[in-house]
Design a protein around this motif. Structure first.
Motif, mmCIF file in Angstrom:
data_model
loop_
_atom_site.group_PDB
_atom_site.id
_atom_site.type_symbol
_atom_site.label_atom_id
_atom_site.label_comp_id
_atom_site.label_asym_id
_atom_site.label_seq_id
_atom_site.Cartn_x
_atom_site.Cartn_y
_atom_site.Cartn_z
ATOM 1 N N LYS A 199 0.810 -1.211 0.000
ATOM 2 C CA LYS A 199 0.000 0.000 0.000
ATOM 3 C C LYS A 199 0.846 1.265 0.000
ATOM 4 O O LYS A 199 0.481 2.282 -0.616
ATOM 5 C CB LYS A 199 -0.932 -0.015 1.219
ATOM 6 C CG LYS A 199 -1.925 1.128 1.240
ATOM 7 C CD LYS A 199 -2.880 1.001 2.423
ATOM 8 C CE LYS A 199 -3.896 2.147 2.430
ATOM 9 N NZ LYS A 199 -4.855 2.032 3.564
ATOM 10 N N LYS A 200 1.979 1.236 0.683
ATOM 11 C CA LYS A 200 2.814 2.453 0.766
ATOM 12 C C LYS A 200 3.427 2.815 -0.584
ATOM 13 O O LYS A 200 3.908 3.944 -0.766
ATOM 14 C CB LYS A 200 3.905 2.281 1.823
ATOM 15 C CG LYS A 200 4.905 1.181 1.521
ATOM 16 C CD LYS A 200 5.964 1.116 2.623
ATOM 17 C CE LYS A 200 6.985 0.008 2.366
ATOM 18 N NZ LYS A 200 8.021 -0.021 3.432
ATOM 19 N N ASP A 237 1.726 1.635 -3.693
ATOM 20 C CA ASP A 237 0.682 1.518 -4.714
ATOM 21 C C ASP A 237 0.282 2.886 -5.261
ATOM 22 O O ASP A 237 -0.151 3.781 -4.509
ATOM 23 C CB ASP A 237 -0.535 0.816 -4.111
ATOM 24 C CG ASP A 237 -1.552 0.420 -5.166
ATOM 25 O OD1 ASP A 237 -1.138 0.169 -6.319
ATOM 26 O OD2 ASP A 237 -2.746 0.377 -4.840
ATOM 27 N N LYS A 238 0.467 3.031 -6.572
ATOM 28 C CA LYS A 238 0.134 4.269 -7.301
ATOM 29 C C LYS A 238 0.904 5.482 -6.783
ATOM 30 O O LYS A 238 0.487 6.630 -6.999
ATOM 31 C CB LYS A 238 -1.376 4.542 -7.240
ATOM 32 C CG LYS A 238 -2.242 3.416 -7.822
ATOM 33 C CD LYS A 238 -3.714 3.732 -7.697
ATOM 34 C CE LYS A 238 -4.579 2.595 -8.210
ATOM 35 N NZ LYS A 238 -4.416 1.348 -7.423
ATOM 36 N N LYS A 239 2.019 5.263 -6.152
ATOM 37 C CA LYS A 239 2.824 6.363 -5.606
ATOM 38 C C LYS A 239 4.215 6.444 -6.242
ATOM 39 O O LYS A 239 4.998 7.331 -5.886
ATOM 40 C CB LYS A 239 2.952 6.206 -4.089
ATOM 41 C CG LYS A 239 1.613 6.315 -3.356
ATOM 42 C CD LYS A 239 1.783 6.097 -1.863
ATOM 43 C CE LYS A 239 0.434 6.166 -1.145
ATOM 44 N NZ LYS A 239 0.558 5.902 0.311
ATOM 45 N N ILE A 240 4.520 5.525 -7.146
ATOM 46 C CA ILE A 240 5.818 5.554 -7.846
ATOM 47 C C ILE A 240 5.578 6.197 -9.200
ATOM 48 O O ILE A 240 4.967 5.597 -10.093
ATOM 49 C CB ILE A 240 6.397 4.133 -8.007
ATOM 50 C CG1 ILE A 240 6.458 3.421 -6.657
ATOM 51 C CG2 ILE A 240 7.766 4.202 -8.666
ATOM 52 C CD1 ILE A 240 7.335 4.099 -5.630
ATOM 53 N N LYS A 241 6.023 7.431 -9.363
ATOM 54 C CA LYS A 241 5.715 8.202 -10.565
ATOM 55 C C LYS A 241 6.635 7.889 -11.745
ATOM 56 O O LYS A 241 6.259 8.084 -12.899
ATOM 57 C CB LYS A 241 5.784 9.706 -10.264
ATOM 58 C CG LYS A 241 4.863 10.147 -9.124
ATOM 59 C CD LYS A 241 3.409 9.836 -9.445
ATOM 60 C CE LYS A 241 2.494 10.315 -8.329
ATOM 61 N NZ LYS A 241 1.058 9.970 -8.589
ATOM 62 N N GLY A 242 7.824 7.440 -11.470
ATOM 63 C CA GLY A 242 8.771 7.166 -12.549
ATOM 64 C C GLY A 242 8.566 5.794 -13.155
ATOM 65 O O GLY A 242 7.512 5.160 -13.005
ATOM 66 N N THR A 243 9.614 5.309 -13.838
ATOM 67 C CA THR A 243 9.526 3.984 -14.462
ATOM 68 C C THR A 243 9.479 2.876 -13.429
ATOM 69 O O THR A 243 8.876 1.822 -13.659
ATOM 70 C CB THR A 243 10.732 3.741 -15.394
ATOM 71 O OG1 THR A 243 11.940 3.862 -14.638
ATOM 72 C CG2 THR A 243 10.745 4.741 -16.537
ATOM 73 N N GLY A 244 10.110 3.107 -12.277
ATOM 74 C CA GLY A 244 10.094 2.084 -11.245
ATOM 75 C C GLY A 244 11.001 2.426 -10.084
ATOM 76 O O GLY A 244 11.740 3.422 -10.113
ATOM 77 N N LEU A 245 10.934 1.592 -9.078
ATOM 78 C CA LEU A 245 11.759 1.745 -7.879
ATOM 79 C C LEU A 245 12.497 0.435 -7.636
ATOM 80 O O LEU A 245 11.891 -0.639 -7.627
ATOM 81 C CB LEU A 245 10.879 2.077 -6.676
ATOM 82 C CG LEU A 245 11.550 2.004 -5.293
ATOM 83 C CD1 LEU A 245 12.626 3.077 -5.164
ATOM 84 C CD2 LEU A 245 10.509 2.134 -4.179
ATOM 85 N N LEU A 246 13.805 0.533 -7.441
ATOM 86 C CA LEU A 246 14.627 -0.634 -7.104
ATOM 87 C C LEU A 246 14.981 -0.525 -5.628
ATOM 88 O O LEU A 246 15.589 0.455 -5.210
ATOM 89 C CB LEU A 246 15.893 -0.668 -7.968
ATOM 90 C CG LEU A 246 15.688 -0.562 -9.483
ATOM 91 C CD1 LEU A 246 17.018 -0.669 -10.201
ATOM 92 C CD2 LEU A 246 14.708 -1.615 -9.975
ATOM 93 N N LEU A 247 14.602 -1.528 -4.864
ATOM 94 C CA LEU A 247 14.760 -1.478 -3.411
ATOM 95 C C LEU A 247 15.485 -2.722 -2.926
ATOM 96 O O LEU A 247 15.163 -3.846 -3.341
ATOM 97 C CB LEU A 247 13.384 -1.390 -2.744
ATOM 98 C CG LEU A 247 13.339 -1.290 -1.221
ATOM 99 C CD1 LEU A 247 13.981 0.006 -0.740
ATOM 100 C CD2 LEU A 247 11.900 -1.393 -0.725
ATOM 101 N N GLY A 248 16.472 -2.532 -2.041
ATOM 102 C CA GLY A 248 17.221 -3.679 -1.524
ATOM 103 C C GLY A 248 17.926 -3.336 -0.234
ATOM 104 O O GLY A 248 17.881 -2.196 0.237
ATOM 105 N N PRO A 249 18.610 -4.303 0.364
ATOM 106 C CA PRO A 249 19.379 -4.051 1.586
ATOM 107 C C PRO A 249 20.562 -3.143 1.295
ATOM 108 O O PRO A 249 20.933 -2.924 0.132
ATOM 109 C CB PRO A 249 19.823 -5.454 2.008
ATOM 110 C CG PRO A 249 19.854 -6.231 0.740
ATOM 111 C CD PRO A 249 18.733 -5.706 -0.088
#
Length: 208
Positions: A121-122, A124-136
């Protein structure tokens, strides 16, 4: 003795061996010349086989005489291979099916696929660019740069409290498709190439 061969006078010719001083001088001169030529030839042979007395240059990368830079020796570890990276793919857009199709394409390109589905939910529909890469935090200079070659313009973030080595690809509303495989392969290959460092001098380059 008498007769026509009678010797008169009080001086007699002395019978001496012919002098050899001139011949000796010639022999000495020739010997010196031969020794000099032989010594010069020996020096030339020594120069040929020893490189003229110069010390061999230290082993290392050769300078680029055109640009004046020398490639820096690679000291970094090999980048993480796609086969060693597990990617979770999440869809943060209203469009259905993007997570699965994107995960399928990444799998074809050698990545391991983990979870696939809708984004939390945090995100959802809140990433405006092409994407987000998330990791440790450990993925910042390892897995994330490799995954970033597959999605141009994606934002990178790390979560210090995150456990495990898997990384997330959260699809943003600006997403249309992954980077083409040809371009992604070029970007991936560029990660393995060390950056050139300025050379201290152009020693070893031929004069223009």
């Amino acid at each position: 003795m008498g007769g026509q061969y009678k010797i008169t006078g009080d001086k007699y010719p002395r019978m001496r061996r012919p002098r050899r001083r001139g011949r000796l001088v010639v022999l000495v001169a020739v010997s010196v010349a031969v020794l000099g030529v032989g010594g010069w030839g020996t020096v030339q042979l020594i120069d040929v086989f020893t490189g003229g007395g110069e010390q061999p240059a230290a082993a290392g990368p050769k300078p680029d005489c055109a640009s004046g830079v020398s490639p820096a020796p690679s000291t970094a570890a090999d980048p993480v291979r796609p086969a060693a990276i597990t990617v979770n793919v999440f869809n943060a857009t209203p469009r259905g099916g993007l997570a699965k199709s994107t995960a399928d394409e990444l799998k074809k390109r050698g990545f391991k696929i983990g979870d696939v589905g809708n984004a939390a939910k945090k995100f959802d529909k809140k990433i405006k660019g092409t994407g987000l890469l998330l990791g440790p935090a450990s993925a910042l200079d390892t897995s994330l740069p490799v995954l970033a070659t597959q999605l141009t313009g994606a934002e990178r973030r790390t979560d210090p409290g995150r456990k495990g080595g898997a990384v997330d690809l959260v699809i943003g509303t600006g997403f249309t498709h992954l980077t083409t495989k040809a371009d992604a392969d070029k970007a991936l290959a560029a990660l393995t190439k060390p950056s050139p460092a300025p050379a201290a001098s152009k020693k070893g380059c031929a004069a223009p």
